[in-house]
Design a protein around this motif. Structure first.
Motif, short mmCIF file in Angstrom:
data_model
loop_
_atom_site.label_atom_id
_atom_site.label_comp_id
_atom_site.label_asym_id
_atom_site.label_seq_id
_atom_site.Cartn_x
_atom_site.Cartn_y
_atom_site.Cartn_z
N SER A 21 -8.85 -11.08 -8.75
CA SER A 21 -8.83 -9.65 -8.46
C SER A 21 -7.76 -9.32 -7.41
N VAL A 22 -7.22 -8.11 -7.51
CA VAL A 22 -6.11 -7.69 -6.64
C VAL A 22 -6.35 -6.29 -6.11
N LEU A 23 -6.11 -6.12 -4.82
CA LEU A 23 -6.11 -4.80 -4.19
C LEU A 23 -4.73 -4.54 -3.62
N TYR A 24 -4.09 -3.46 -4.08
CA TYR A 24 -2.81 -3.02 -3.52
C TYR A 24 -3.07 -1.82 -2.61
N ILE A 25 -2.49 -1.83 -1.42
CA ILE A 25 -2.54 -0.66 -0.54
C ILE A 25 -1.10 -0.27 -0.24
N ASP A 26 -0.69 0.88 -0.78
CA ASP A 26 0.70 1.32 -0.66
C ASP A 26 0.83 2.29 0.51
N ASN A 27 1.36 1.78 1.62
CA ASN A 27 1.62 2.60 2.80
C ASN A 27 3.12 2.81 3.00
N SER A 28 3.89 2.65 1.94
CA SER A 28 5.34 2.77 2.03
C SER A 28 5.76 4.23 2.17
N ILE A 29 7.05 4.45 2.33
CA ILE A 29 7.55 5.82 2.49
C ILE A 29 7.57 6.55 1.16
N PHE A 30 8.05 5.88 0.11
CA PHE A 30 8.22 6.55 -1.19
C PHE A 30 7.10 6.27 -2.19
N HIS A 31 6.21 5.34 -1.87
CA HIS A 31 5.04 5.07 -2.70
C HIS A 31 5.41 4.72 -4.15
N ASP A 32 6.46 3.93 -4.32
CA ASP A 32 6.86 3.57 -5.68
C ASP A 32 5.86 2.64 -6.36
N LEU A 33 5.18 1.80 -5.59
CA LEU A 33 4.17 0.91 -6.16
C LEU A 33 3.01 1.72 -6.74
N TYR A 34 2.53 2.68 -5.96
CA TYR A 34 1.43 3.53 -6.43
C TYR A 34 1.84 4.28 -7.70
N ALA A 35 3.08 4.76 -7.73
CA ALA A 35 3.57 5.53 -8.88
C ALA A 35 3.61 4.69 -10.15
#
Length: 223
Positions: free
Chosen positions: A38-52
Motif C-alpha cells: 500500500s502507498v500513501l502520497y502526500i503532495d505538498n509541492s508548489i504545483f501539485h503535479d503528482l496530485y494532478a
C-alpha cells in the motif's frame, strides 16, 4: 502484538524535496504498489503535479482513495495513519515552507536540478530538516545534469550535505518527454517513465522496503 513487532510492521516514510517533476516519486510509489503493498502520497509541492496525475480532470482538493493507493494534497496526516501504509511519500518539491517538514521521515531525498534557485532552495530545505529533526543523512540526486561545470560534489557542497547515497540523472529528451506523457496520460503505470528513472526507482525501493533487487525487477518487467 508487541511494540517491537508493531515497529517492524510499520510502514516507511520517505521525504522528497527537489525538482518539481513527480516522475521519480510516481515511479517509487507505483513500483511499490506493484509488489502488492500500500502507498500513501502526500503532495505538498508548489504545483501539485503528482496530485494532478491521479485527479485527472477532476478539479478537487479531496483525498483520492483508490484502496491500496491514497493521494492527498496539502494535508497534515498523523504519523500513526502514515505508518498504516507500507510506503508513505511526502512530496514537497521546491516548497521550502517550514510547515511541509512537520513529520520526521525515515529517508530524505534532496534532488535539485542545476539551476541556482533550485540548489538554493534545497539548501534551505536541508537546513530546515536538520533544524527541526536533527537529521544529517540525505540521498542526493543531481537531476538534469547537462555539463561538467556543476558536479555532484559541487552541489553537495553548496547545499551543505554529505550524502549517504548519491546519484546523477543526466538531462535527456526521453526523460522530459516521459514526464510530459505522464502528465497528459495521467495514472497509466510506468509505461510513461523512462528506463533510467525506473532503474533508480528499483534501487531505492530495494533499500527502502528491504526487498531483494531480483524480486523488485521481476515486477518491473511486468509493467
Amino acid at each position: 502484538m508487541t511494540s517491537r513487532e508493531a515497529e517492524k510492521r510499520a510502514g516507511k516514510i520517505v521525504s522528497y524535496s527537489g525538482k518539481e517533476r513527480c516522475d521519480l516519486v510516481y515511479a517509487l510509489g507505483t513500483l511499490t504498489h506493484a509488489t502488492h503493498k500500500s502507498v500513501l502520497y502526500i503532495d505538498n509541492s508548489i504545483f501539485h503535479d503528482l496530485y494532478a496525475v491521479f485527479a485527472g480532470n477532476n478539479d478537487t482538493d479531496e483525498v483520492l482513495d483508490f484502496g491500496d493507493v491514497v493521494v492527498a494534497k496539502d494535508r497534515k496526516i498523523p504519523e500513526r495513519d502514515m505508518r498504516k501504509f507500507d510506503l508513505c511519500i511526502l512530496y514537497s518539491g521546491l516548497n521550502t515552507d517550514q510547515s511541509v517538514f512537520y513529520q520526521k521521515a525515515d529517508e530524505y531525498i534532496i534532488a535539485p536540478g542545476e539551476e541556482a534557485e533550485e540548489v538554493a532552495r534545497m539548501k534551505k530545505a536541508a537546513d530546515e530538516i536538520r533544524k527541526i529533526w536533527s537529521v544529517d543523512a540525505f540521498t542526493l540526486i543531481q537531476r538534469d545534469k547537462t555539463g561538467r561545470k556543476q558536479t555532484l560534489g559541487t552541489i553537495a557542497e553548496k547545499i551543505g550535505v554529505r550524502p549517504k547515497r548519491s546519484y546523477v540523472l543526466k538531462f535527456s529528451e526521453e526523460n522530459y518527454s516521459a514526464y510530459t506523457a505522464l502528465t497528459i496520460n495521467k495514472n497509466g503505470g510506468l509505461r510513461g517513465i523512462s528506463e533510467e528513472m525506473k532503474l533508480l526507482a528499483v534501487e531505492l525501493i530495494t533499500i527502502y522496503l528491504n526487498e531483494s533487487e531480483k524480486r523488485i525487477r521481476s515486477f518491473l518487467k511486468k509493467m
